[in-house]
Scaffold this active site. Structure first.
Site, PDB file in Angstrom:
ATOM      1  N   HIS A 103       0.835  -1.203   0.000  1.00  0.00           N
ATOM      2  CA  HIS A 103       0.000   0.000   0.000  1.00  0.00           C
ATOM      3  C   HIS A 103       0.866   1.247   0.000  1.00  0.00           C
ATOM      4  O   HIS A 103       1.958   1.265   0.549  1.00  0.00           O
ATOM      5  CB  HIS A 103      -0.961   0.032   1.189  1.00  0.00           C
ATOM      6  CG  HIS A 103      -0.304  -0.113   2.532  1.00  0.00           C
ATOM      7  ND1 HIS A 103       0.094  -1.327   3.035  1.00  0.00           N
ATOM      8  CD2 HIS A 103       0.026   0.818   3.463  1.00  0.00           C
ATOM      9  CE1 HIS A 103       0.639  -1.143   4.228  1.00  0.00           C
ATOM     10  NE2 HIS A 103       0.622   0.148   4.512  1.00  0.00           N
ATOM     11  N   HIS A 105       0.486   5.294   1.078  1.00  0.00           N
ATOM     12  CA  HIS A 105      -0.279   6.320   1.785  1.00  0.00           C
ATOM     13  C   HIS A 105      -0.260   7.594   0.958  1.00  0.00           C
ATOM     14  O   HIS A 105       0.809   8.013   0.488  1.00  0.00           O
ATOM     15  CB  HIS A 105       0.350   6.647   3.134  1.00  0.00           C
ATOM     16  CG  HIS A 105       0.448   5.511   4.108  1.00  0.00           C
ATOM     17  ND1 HIS A 105      -0.360   5.415   5.211  1.00  0.00           N
ATOM     18  CD2 HIS A 105       1.267   4.433   4.143  1.00  0.00           C
ATOM     19  CE1 HIS A 105      -0.022   4.328   5.899  1.00  0.00           C
ATOM     20  NE2 HIS A 105       0.960   3.716   5.265  1.00  0.00           N
TER      21      HIS A 105
HETATM   22  P1  AMP Z   1       1.780   0.659   7.490  1.00  0.00           P
HETATM   23  O1  AMP Z   1       1.704  -0.829   7.225  1.00  0.00           O
HETATM   24  O2  AMP Z   1       2.812   1.006   8.523  1.00  0.00           O
HETATM   25  O3  AMP Z   1       1.921   1.463   6.236  1.00  0.00           O
HETATM   26  O4  AMP Z   1       0.438   1.100   8.179  1.00  0.00           O
HETATM   27  C1  AMP Z   1      -0.807   0.513   7.934  1.00  0.00           C
HETATM   28  C2  AMP Z   1      -1.871   1.574   7.907  1.00  0.00           C
HETATM   29  O5  AMP Z   1      -3.120   0.905   7.814  1.00  0.00           O
HETATM   30  C3  AMP Z   1      -1.944   2.474   9.131  1.00  0.00           C
HETATM   31  O6  AMP Z   1      -1.862   3.834   8.700  1.00  0.00           O
HETATM   32  C4  AMP Z   1      -3.303   2.160   9.746  1.00  0.00           C
HETATM   33  O7  AMP Z   1      -3.914   3.292  10.292  1.00  0.00           O
HETATM   34  C5  AMP Z   1      -4.065   1.626   8.556  1.00  0.00           C
HETATM   35  N1  AMP Z   1      -5.149   0.715   8.869  1.00  0.00           N
HETATM   36  C6  AMP Z   1      -5.144  -0.314   9.744  1.00  0.00           C
HETATM   37  N2  AMP Z   1      -6.331  -0.957   9.737  1.00  0.00           N
HETATM   38  C7  AMP Z   1      -7.115  -0.326   8.827  1.00  0.00           C
HETATM   39  C8  AMP Z   1      -8.457  -0.512   8.360  1.00  0.00           C
HETATM   40  N3  AMP Z   1      -9.228  -1.488   8.826  1.00  0.00           N
HETATM   41  N4  AMP Z   1      -8.923   0.347   7.426  1.00  0.00           N
HETATM   42  C9  AMP Z   1      -8.152   1.347   6.947  1.00  0.00           C
HETATM   43  N5  AMP Z   1      -6.884   1.569   7.349  1.00  0.00           N
HETATM   44  C10 AMP Z   1      -6.370   0.756   8.277  1.00  0.00           C
END
Ligand code: AMP
Length: 138
Positions: A103, A105
């Site tokens: 993913h 951001h």
């Molecule tokens: P990272 O893997 O460090 O890039 O972070 C994962 C991101 O996923 C974080 O910013 C969380 O806030 C986000 N996140 C976790 N669970 C969910 C969810 N159910 N829906 C949307 N975003 C999520």
């Protein structure tokens, strides 16, 4: 490299097993809002097919995701009257990754406005409204 785990949260979102605030979808990618937004309009772009991160993604997965990142970034910039966009992308736990489905951001940014700390649950009504604002620009 560790194998892809299809029980990760984003795989469940793709299968419709848990809800999300969807912003955009095409044959290869999906964009939905981060529920712990570090900026207003913070959203995530993922491929629909499995890979953990940039390190194991195919060139085709990366190309599809980046095309959607560009599309949604421009929409988010317009939706929030932003001056810029920050992209974040983490690879493996040591690289800061917490959810092991590739993913990116997307953060709309304004001069002098810092990002909020990570890990703070957002207001769901506000996040829903932000998704609608970005979608309206697409
Ligand atoms: P990272 O893997 O460090 O890039 O972070 C994962 C991101 O996923 C974080 O910013 C969380 O806030 C986000 N996140 C976790 N669970 C969910 C969810 N159910 N829906 C949307 N975003 C999520």
């Amino acid at each position: 490299m560790t194998a892809y785990d299809d029980q990760n949260i984003f795989a469940k979102i793709l299968r419709g097993e848990i809800p999300s605030f969807k912003v955009y979808e095409d044959d290869d990618t999906m964009c939905f809002m981060d529920i712990m937004p570090r900026t207003d309009g913070h959203c995530l772009v993922i491929p629909k097919t499995p890979c953990r991160n940039v390190l194991d993604a195919s060139d085709a997965q990366l190309a599809a995701v980046m095309a959607t990142v560009k599309k949604v970034s421009n929409a988010a910039k317009a939706a929030f009257d932003a001056e810029g966009i920050s992209l974040q992308q983490f690879n493996e736990a040591a690289g800061g990754q917490e959810v092991f489905h590739l993913h990116f951001h997307i953060h709309p940014r304004h001069s002098g406005v810092p990002m909020r700390p990570a890990g703070q649950m957002g207001d769901m009504d506000a996040i829903k409204g932000h998704a609608e604002r970005i979608s309206a620009q697409l």
